[in-house]
Design a protein around this motif. Structure first.
Motif, mmCIF file in Angstrom:
data_model
loop_
_atom_site.group_PDB
_atom_site.id
_atom_site.type_symbol
_atom_site.label_atom_id
_atom_site.label_comp_id
_atom_site.label_asym_id
_atom_site.label_seq_id
_atom_site.Cartn_x
_atom_site.Cartn_y
_atom_site.Cartn_z
ATOM 1 N N ILE A 6 -5.643 33.258 20.144
ATOM 2 C CA ILE A 6 -6.169 34.618 20.059
ATOM 3 C C ILE A 6 -7.691 34.514 20.129
ATOM 4 O O ILE A 6 -8.337 34.031 19.202
ATOM 5 C CB ILE A 6 -5.737 35.324 18.757
ATOM 6 C CG1 ILE A 6 -4.205 35.337 18.643
ATOM 7 C CG2 ILE A 6 -6.283 36.752 18.722
ATOM 8 C CD1 ILE A 6 -3.688 35.961 17.349
ATOM 9 N N GLU A 7 -8.248 34.940 21.222
ATOM 10 C CA GLU A 7 -9.678 34.776 21.510
ATOM 11 C C GLU A 7 -10.101 35.891 22.459
ATOM 12 O O GLU A 7 -9.494 36.086 23.507
ATOM 13 C CB GLU A 7 -9.905 33.400 22.144
ATOM 14 C CG GLU A 7 -11.203 33.216 22.902
ATOM 15 C CD GLU A 7 -12.424 33.213 22.001
ATOM 16 O OE1 GLU A 7 -13.235 34.146 22.151
ATOM 17 O OE2 GLU A 7 -12.558 32.302 21.173
ATOM 18 N N ASP A 8 -11.140 36.658 22.082
ATOM 19 C CA ASP A 8 -11.493 37.822 22.903
ATOM 20 C C ASP A 8 -12.235 37.460 24.185
ATOM 21 O O ASP A 8 -12.186 38.209 25.156
ATOM 22 C CB ASP A 8 -12.298 38.844 22.082
ATOM 23 C CG ASP A 8 -13.643 38.303 21.649
ATOM 24 O OD1 ASP A 8 -13.756 37.071 21.474
ATOM 25 O OD2 ASP A 8 -14.574 39.102 21.483
ATOM 26 N N GLU A 9 -12.899 36.319 24.231
ATOM 27 C CA GLU A 9 -13.583 35.895 25.452
ATOM 28 C C GLU A 9 -12.600 35.102 26.311
ATOM 29 O O GLU A 9 -12.234 33.972 25.976
ATOM 30 C CB GLU A 9 -14.808 35.060 25.112
ATOM 31 C CG GLU A 9 -15.874 35.840 24.335
ATOM 32 C CD GLU A 9 -17.101 35.001 24.040
ATOM 33 O OE1 GLU A 9 -17.175 33.859 24.545
ATOM 34 O OE2 GLU A 9 -17.990 35.485 23.321
ATOM 35 N N ASP A 53 -9.650 33.217 16.727
ATOM 36 C CA ASP A 53 -11.061 33.567 16.622
ATOM 37 C C ASP A 53 -11.201 34.642 15.547
ATOM 38 O O ASP A 53 -10.329 35.502 15.402
ATOM 39 C CB ASP A 53 -11.554 34.094 17.975
ATOM 40 C CG ASP A 53 -13.064 34.276 18.014
ATOM 41 O OD1 ASP A 53 -13.750 33.741 17.122
ATOM 42 O OD2 ASP A 53 -13.552 34.957 18.926
ATOM 43 N N ILE A 54 -12.280 34.606 14.800
ATOM 44 C CA ILE A 54 -12.455 35.585 13.715
ATOM 45 C C ILE A 54 -12.870 36.941 14.259
ATOM 46 O O ILE A 54 -12.285 37.968 13.940
ATOM 47 C CB ILE A 54 -13.497 35.083 12.697
ATOM 48 C CG1 ILE A 54 -12.977 33.842 11.995
ATOM 49 C CG2 ILE A 54 -13.812 36.160 11.675
ATOM 50 C CD1 ILE A 54 -13.982 33.207 11.070
ATOM 51 N N GLN A 55 -13.890 36.948 15.079
ATOM 52 C CA GLN A 55 -14.429 38.212 15.592
ATOM 53 C C GLN A 55 -13.835 38.507 16.960
ATOM 54 O O GLN A 55 -14.125 37.820 17.927
ATOM 55 C CB GLN A 55 -15.961 38.135 15.696
ATOM 56 C CG GLN A 55 -16.598 39.428 16.172
ATOM 57 C CD GLN A 55 -16.465 40.549 15.140
ATOM 58 O OE1 GLN A 55 -16.934 40.428 14.024
ATOM 59 N NE2 GLN A 55 -15.817 41.635 15.522
ATOM 60 N N PHE A 62 -8.675 39.549 10.826
ATOM 61 C CA PHE A 62 -7.950 39.775 9.579
ATOM 62 C C PHE A 62 -7.153 41.081 9.622
ATOM 63 O O PHE A 62 -6.191 41.248 8.873
ATOM 64 C CB PHE A 62 -8.915 39.809 8.395
ATOM 65 C CG PHE A 62 -9.655 38.515 8.206
ATOM 66 C CD1 PHE A 62 -8.985 37.373 7.787
ATOM 67 C CD2 PHE A 62 -11.002 38.427 8.467
ATOM 68 C CE1 PHE A 62 -9.650 36.177 7.620
ATOM 69 C CE2 PHE A 62 -11.674 37.234 8.299
ATOM 70 C CZ PHE A 62 -11.004 36.110 7.882
ATOM 71 N N GLU A 63 -7.565 41.999 10.475
ATOM 72 C CA GLU A 63 -6.836 43.267 10.600
ATOM 73 C C GLU A 63 -5.419 43.041 11.103
ATOM 74 O O GLU A 63 -4.522 43.853 10.839
ATOM 75 C CB GLU A 63 -7.596 44.212 11.537
ATOM 76 C CG GLU A 63 -8.955 44.638 10.982
ATOM 77 C CD GLU A 63 -9.772 45.429 11.983
ATOM 78 O OE1 GLU A 63 -9.168 46.139 12.812
ATOM 79 O OE2 GLU A 63 -11.010 45.334 11.953
ATOM 80 N N ILE A 64 -5.202 41.947 11.815
ATOM 81 C CA ILE A 64 -3.844 41.619 12.280
ATOM 82 C C ILE A 64 -2.937 41.400 11.078
ATOM 83 O O ILE A 64 -1.803 41.879 11.039
ATOM 84 C CB ILE A 64 -3.869 40.352 13.164
ATOM 85 C CG1 ILE A 64 -4.741 40.576 14.401
ATOM 86 C CG2 ILE A 64 -2.445 39.959 13.579
ATOM 87 C CD1 ILE A 64 -5.022 39.310 15.193
ATOM 88 N N PHE A 76 -8.692 28.387 12.433
ATOM 89 C CA PHE A 76 -9.716 29.331 12.868
ATOM 90 C C PHE A 76 -10.668 28.664 13.864
ATOM 91 O O PHE A 76 -11.016 27.486 13.716
ATOM 92 C CB PHE A 76 -10.512 29.854 11.673
ATOM 93 C CG PHE A 76 -9.749 30.812 10.809
ATOM 94 C CD1 PHE A 76 -9.655 32.145 11.148
ATOM 95 C CD2 PHE A 76 -9.123 30.370 9.656
ATOM 96 C CE1 PHE A 76 -8.950 33.035 10.354
ATOM 97 C CE2 PHE A 76 -8.416 31.250 8.853
ATOM 98 C CZ PHE A 76 -8.328 32.588 9.204
ATOM 99 N N THR A 77 -11.062 29.412 14.855
ATOM 100 C CA THR A 77 -12.125 28.966 15.759
ATOM 101 C C THR A 77 -13.295 29.916 15.542
ATOM 102 O O THR A 77 -13.119 31.132 15.541
ATOM 103 C CB THR A 77 -11.665 29.004 17.230
ATOM 104 O OG1 THR A 77 -11.298 30.342 17.587
ATOM 105 C CG2 THR A 77 -10.467 28.088 17.445
#
Length: 252
Positions: A6-9, A53-55, A62-64, A76-77
């Motif tokens: 799970i990573e936004d980039e 990924d945190i952000q 964490f909202e997940i 965590f990455t």
């Protein structure tokens, strides 16, 4: 073993996927947002291990966990600063600091496999505590004093009295400004996590020093730095080469 990233980039997610698959593991899915992740977990079996990924683009990951009870182990990455790293260490949480090193990645997966042989992969993580440490780092309180047993008495040492903290022969010691040494019942890592990172810096595996105690800084071999203190003379206090850049930033 099933793995999820799970990573936004997206380029970073694909790069991590290539590194994981180079080690012989298969990444089943790449997810890129809180919303996408929640929807996926609602409709799919949970993987054995998540690289998280945190952000993310639409909020903190964490909202997940507020929406879904995750049954997977998590590494965590993060590209977060020292507050995040201390939060992870305090809670014995696995993390990989970006950019992710392949050897550290392999070590983290091996650690996960060894642990799950004896511990449930879904062993509870205190996400709320971690969230508070990450989101509100200024709310953190740091150690003001150490209480040390000296013979049959307890001695209190304020952090302002510390000239350095060092490890020697598997022990951890406080060296004070009045040139005395006191044995602690903690590791250097544990002490580091309790100190204000604005006032104290871990220059090497052996030494933590306070900004206020630095008397002089000299150039040393192999692009390292040597720190001179007022009374501690038992060993050279050398800033490790890989820490020099961060140390200079810390000095301001």
């Amino acid at each position: 073993m099933t793995l999820l990233i799970i990573e936004d980039e997206k380029p970073a997610a694909r790069l991590l996927q290539r590194k994981v698959e180079k080690l012989g593991y298969t990444v089943t899915h790449l997810l890129h947002s809180v919303e996408e992740s929640i929807a996926w977990f609602q409709n799919n079996p949970h993987p054995d291990l998540i690289f998280l990924d945190i952000q993310l683009s639409d909020g903190l990951s964490f909202e997940i966990f507020e929406a879904i009870e995750i049954k997977s182990a998590i590494i965590f990455t993060t590209a977060y600063d020292e507050y995040a790293l201390k939060a992870f260490k305090l809670n014995s949480i696995d993390y990989l600091l970006k950019p992710i090193d392949e050897d550290e990645l392999e070590s983290a997966i091996a650690k996960f496999k060894a642990r799950t042989a004896t511990v449930s992969p879904s062993a509870a993580l205190d996400f709320e505590t971690i969230r508070k440490l990450l989101v509100n780092p200024l709310d953190r309180t740091f150690k003001k004093r150490f209480t040390i047993k000296v013979g049959q008495q307890l001695k209190m040492i304020a952090v302002e009295e510390i000239e350095c903290i060092y490890s020697e022969n598997k022990g951890t010691y406080i060296h004070t400004l009045d040139n005395r040494d006191y044995l602690l019942d903690q590791t250097v890592e544990q002490v580091e996590s309790e100190l204000d990172p604005k006032a104290f810096f871990r220059v090497s595996r052996k030494f933590i020093i306070p900004l206020a105690a630095i008397r002089e800084i000299q150039l040393h071999s192999n692009s390292r730095l040597k720190v001179l203190l007022s009374t501690y003379k038992a060993d050279e206090v050398i800033v490790a080469r890989e820490r020099v850049g961060e140390f200079k930033e810390w000095l301001g």
